[in-house]
Design a protein around this motif. Structure first.
Motif, short mmCIF file in Angstrom:
data_model
loop_
_atom_site.label_atom_id
_atom_site.label_comp_id
_atom_site.label_asym_id
_atom_site.label_seq_id
_atom_site.Cartn_x
_atom_site.Cartn_y
_atom_site.Cartn_z
N ARG A 1 56.01 -5.28 -5.02
CA ARG A 1 56.10 -6.01 -5.13
C ARG A 1 56.54 -7.13 -3.81
NH1 ARG A 1 60.67 -5.29 -8.21
NH2 ARG A 1 61.68 -4.84 -6.68
N ASP A 2 57.09 -6.80 -2.17
CA ASP A 2 57.55 -6.80 -1.31
C ASP A 2 56.16 -6.95 -0.54
OD1 ASP A 2 59.46 -6.38 -2.54
OD2 ASP A 2 60.65 -4.53 -1.10
N VAL A 3 54.93 -5.97 -0.51
CA VAL A 3 53.87 -6.04 0.37
C VAL A 3 53.05 -6.17 -0.60
CG1 VAL A 3 52.26 -4.09 1.11
CG2 VAL A 3 54.85 -4.08 0.93
N HIS A 4 53.04 -6.46 -2.21
CA HIS A 4 51.69 -6.72 -3.03
C HIS A 4 52.02 -8.23 -3.54
CE1 HIS A 4 48.71 -3.68 -1.04
NE2 HIS A 4 50.27 -3.36 -1.45
N GLY A 5 53.51 -8.73 -3.47
CA GLY A 5 53.63 -9.74 -4.58
C GLY A 5 53.34 -10.10 -5.78
N ARG A 6 53.08 -8.36 -6.63
CA ARG A 6 53.02 -8.10 -7.85
C ARG A 6 53.97 -7.48 -8.32
NH1 ARG A 6 47.45 -5.58 -8.69
NH2 ARG A 6 47.65 -6.53 -11.24
N ASP A 7 54.32 -7.64 -9.44
CA ASP A 7 55.47 -7.17 -10.71
C ASP A 7 54.45 -6.24 -11.59
OD1 ASP A 7 57.95 -8.01 -9.36
OD2 ASP A 7 57.81 -9.63 -10.17
N TYR A 8 55.00 -5.32 -11.97
CA TYR A 8 54.34 -3.85 -12.55
C TYR A 8 55.48 -3.68 -12.90
CZ TYR A 8 49.79 -3.40 -9.63
OH TYR A 8 48.46 -3.84 -9.70
N THR A 9 55.12 -3.39 -14.50
CA THR A 9 56.33 -3.16 -15.36
C THR A 9 56.34 -0.67 -15.15
OG1 THR A 9 55.64 -2.38 -17.57
CG2 THR A 9 55.41 -4.57 -16.97
N ASP A 10 57.21 -0.37 -15.77
CA ASP A 10 57.68 1.01 -15.87
C ASP A 10 55.86 2.06 -16.28
OD1 ASP A 10 59.02 0.22 -14.40
OD2 ASP A 10 60.64 2.43 -15.48
N GLU A 11 55.38 1.10 -17.50
CA GLU A 11 54.80 1.55 -18.33
C GLU A 11 53.42 1.08 -17.35
OE1 GLU A 11 52.63 4.12 -20.63
OE2 GLU A 11 55.29 3.82 -21.23
N GLU A 12 53.05 0.07 -17.17
CA GLU A 12 51.62 -0.54 -16.22
C GLU A 12 51.54 0.76 -15.16
OE1 GLU A 12 50.58 -4.45 -15.80
OE2 GLU A 12 52.53 -4.68 -15.42
N LEU A 13 52.50 1.28 -14.23
CA LEU A 13 51.93 2.11 -13.39
C LEU A 13 52.41 3.40 -14.14
CD1 LEU A 13 55.58 0.55 -11.14
CD2 LEU A 13 53.14 0.99 -10.50
N ARG A 14 52.61 3.75 -14.87
CA ARG A 14 52.69 5.51 -15.27
C ARG A 14 51.84 5.27 -15.96
NH1 ARG A 14 56.89 4.83 -18.06
NH2 ARG A 14 58.52 5.85 -16.79
N SER A 15 51.23 4.27 -16.72
CA SER A 15 49.68 4.66 -17.58
C SER A 15 49.00 4.80 -16.57
CB SER A 15 49.73 3.43 -18.41
OG SER A 15 49.61 2.37 -18.34
N GLU A 16 48.77 3.09 -15.82
CA GLU A 16 47.97 3.64 -14.87
C GLU A 16 47.23 3.66 -13.74
OE1 GLU A 16 47.23 -0.88 -15.16
OE2 GLU A 16 47.48 -1.17 -16.76
N HIS A 17 48.78 4.46 -12.57
CA HIS A 17 48.86 4.50 -11.65
C HIS A 17 49.25 6.18 -10.87
CE1 HIS A 17 47.04 1.07 -10.68
NE2 HIS A 17 47.79 -0.21 -10.85
N LEU A 18 50.06 6.60 -12.15
CA LEU A 18 50.69 7.61 -11.96
C LEU A 18 50.41 9.00 -12.49
CD1 LEU A 18 53.68 8.82 -11.08
CD2 LEU A 18 54.34 8.75 -13.47
#
Length: 61
Positions: free
Chosen positions: A41-58
């Motif tokens: 949010r602060d650096v890239h100006g994008r909001d992700y949900t917990d689930e998006e981060l969990r499933s795609e990036h974690l």
């Protein structure tokens, strides 16, 4: 699991933003996700949900 087999939860921002080398690593999934949401949010100006981060990036390392 014994103490010497602790896993870390890791999010590598480069997977979401090719020009960013920011890496988050935490012992808890919740902390890793909160730190990633704040960074995105602060650096890239994008909001992700917990689930998006969990499933795609974690990753658990």
């Amino acid at each position: 699991m014994t103490d010497d087999q602790q896993h870390a939860h890791r999010l590598d921002c480069e997977a979401a933003a090719a020009d960013c080398r920011f890496i988050i690593q935490s012992e808890t999934e919740e902390e890793a996700i909160e730190l990633a949401k704040t960074h995105m949010r602060d650096v890239h100006g994008r909001d992700y949900t917990d689930e998006e981060l969990r499933s795609e990036h974690l990753k658990v390392v």
